[in-house]
Design a protein around this motif. Structure first.
Motif, PDB file in Angstrom:
ATOM      1  N   ILE A  46       6.059  60.673  24.126  1.00 18.52           N
ATOM      2  CA  ILE A  46       7.017  59.354  24.291  1.00 18.52           C
ATOM      3  C   ILE A  46       7.589  58.878  25.353  1.00 18.52           C
ATOM      4  CG2 ILE A  46       8.583  58.443  22.511  1.00 18.52           C
ATOM      5  CD1 ILE A  46       5.866  58.490  21.657  1.00 18.52           C
ATOM      6  N   TYR A  47       8.124  60.305  25.922  1.00 18.58           N
ATOM      7  CA  TYR A  47       8.777  59.748  27.227  1.00 18.58           C
ATOM      8  C   TYR A  47       7.954  59.337  29.016  1.00 18.58           C
ATOM      9  CZ  TYR A  47      11.843  60.860  31.553  1.00 18.58           C
ATOM     10  OH  TYR A  47      11.683  61.197  32.311  1.00 18.58           O
ATOM     11  N   ARG A  48       7.096  60.052  28.536  1.00 15.23           N
ATOM     12  CA  ARG A  48       6.037  59.322  29.159  1.00 15.23           C
ATOM     13  C   ARG A  48       5.128  58.402  29.087  1.00 15.23           C
ATOM     14  NH1 ARG A  48       3.479  64.178  32.270  1.00 15.23           N
ATOM     15  NH2 ARG A  48       4.961  65.972  32.430  1.00 15.23           N
ATOM     16  N   LEU A  49       5.182  58.024  27.742  1.00 14.07           N
ATOM     17  CA  LEU A  49       4.562  56.716  27.409  1.00 14.07           C
ATOM     18  C   LEU A  49       5.504  55.569  27.957  1.00 14.07           C
ATOM     19  CD1 LEU A  49       2.958  57.139  23.738  1.00 14.07           C
ATOM     20  CD2 LEU A  49       2.012  56.533  25.974  1.00 14.07           C
ATOM     21  N   LEU A  50       6.655  55.773  27.429  1.00  8.01           N
ATOM     22  CA  LEU A  50       7.384  54.539  27.382  1.00  8.01           C
ATOM     23  C   LEU A  50       7.619  55.151  29.215  1.00  8.01           C
ATOM     24  CD1 LEU A  50      10.773  55.468  25.827  1.00  8.01           C
ATOM     25  CD2 LEU A  50       9.249  53.549  25.525  1.00  8.01           C
ATOM     26  N   ILE A  67       7.755  55.615  49.745  1.00 11.57           N
ATOM     27  CA  ILE A  67       8.439  56.290  49.007  1.00 11.57           C
ATOM     28  C   ILE A  67       8.984  57.129  49.367  1.00 11.57           C
ATOM     29  CG2 ILE A  67       7.641  58.034  46.768  1.00 11.57           C
ATOM     30  CD1 ILE A  67       5.193  56.682  46.507  1.00 11.57           C
ATOM     31  N   GLU A  68      10.348  56.883  49.018  1.00  7.84           N
ATOM     32  CA  GLU A  68      11.088  57.749  49.442  1.00  7.84           C
ATOM     33  C   GLU A  68      10.979  58.547  51.284  1.00  7.84           C
ATOM     34  OE1 GLU A  68      13.152  60.766  48.109  1.00  7.84           O
ATOM     35  OE2 GLU A  68      13.256  60.467  45.991  1.00  7.84           O
ATOM     36  N   ASP A  69      10.639  57.158  52.032  1.00  2.00           N
ATOM     37  CA  ASP A  69      10.486  56.746  53.317  1.00  2.00           C
ATOM     38  C   ASP A  69       9.569  57.800  53.887  1.00  2.00           C
ATOM     39  OD1 ASP A  69      13.056  55.145  53.257  1.00  2.00           O
ATOM     40  OD2 ASP A  69      14.433  56.393  53.559  1.00  2.00           O
ATOM     41  N   LYS A  97       5.663  60.281  36.226  1.00  2.00           N
ATOM     42  CA  LYS A  97       6.671  60.999  35.970  1.00  2.00           C
ATOM     43  C   LYS A  97       7.889  61.832  37.474  1.00  2.00           C
ATOM     44  CE  LYS A  97       8.976  64.742  33.459  1.00  2.00           C
ATOM     45  NZ  LYS A  97       8.498  66.229  33.243  1.00  2.00           N
ATOM     46  N   ILE A  98       6.399  61.934  38.721  1.00  2.36           N
ATOM     47  CA  ILE A  98       7.484  61.727  39.547  1.00  2.36           C
ATOM     48  C   ILE A  98       7.989  60.490  39.957  1.00  2.36           C
ATOM     49  CG2 ILE A  98       7.049  62.670  42.559  1.00  2.36           C
ATOM     50  CD1 ILE A  98       5.882  64.682  40.888  1.00  2.36           C
ATOM     51  N   LYS A 102      11.960  58.681  41.472  1.00  4.88           N
ATOM     52  CA  LYS A 102      11.918  58.598  43.443  1.00  4.88           C
ATOM     53  C   LYS A 102      12.128  57.194  43.474  1.00  4.88           C
ATOM     54  CE  LYS A 102       8.983  62.322  45.335  1.00  4.88           C
ATOM     55  NZ  LYS A 102       8.823  62.675  46.405  1.00  4.88           N
ATOM     56  N   LYS A 103      12.956  57.181  45.412  1.00  7.74           N
ATOM     57  CA  LYS A 103      13.090  56.167  45.410  1.00  7.74           C
ATOM     58  C   LYS A 103      11.545  54.910  45.719  1.00  7.74           C
ATOM     59  CE  LYS A 103      15.452  54.000  49.668  1.00  7.74           C
ATOM     60  NZ  LYS A 103      16.355  54.295  51.268  1.00  7.74           N
TER      61      LYS A 103
END
Length: 109
Positions: A46-50, A67-69, A97-98, A102-103
């Motif tokens: 459920i976490y990954r689906l959200l 991604i992340e400069d 998930k990653i 990340k910014k």
């Protein structure tokens, strides 16, 4: 089989209130255990689906991102488990998930 035995005893005139109450308690505890196990077991799914739902709302195919400069490229695919970025010299696949941890800067053209 147990229900047949309890019903037969009840038809024979034996008081089966204690037996039926205990059966209901046992069945209730088994169903509660299954519900808790199913809930805890599917927490990561459920976490990954959200995460994929919110990622699909924030990013679009064709957007240029940083991604992340570190990695700069264009989004070429987004699905429920990963995002594919085309950089200057390679394709990079990031798990959702990653990506969500990340910014990420979106470059407006």
């Amino acid at each position: 089989m147990i229900f047949t035995i309890v019903t037969s005893l009840n038809q024979a005139g034996v008081n089966t209130d204690l037996i039926t109450n205990n059966l209901f308690l046992i069945l209730g505890s088994v169903f509660l255990t299954l519900a808790i196990a199913f809930g805890l077991g599917s927490k990561d799914v459920i976490y990954r689906l959200l995460l994929s739902f919110y990622t699909n709302r924030n990013f679009e195919i064709g957007q240029r991102i940083i991604i992340e400069d570190d990695v700069q490229g264009v989004i070429i695919a987004i699905n429920n488990i990963c995002m594919t970025i085309q950089t200057a010299d390679e394709k990079v696949v990031y798990p959702i998930k990653i990506i969500t941890n990340k910014k990420i800067r979106i470059i407006e053209d």
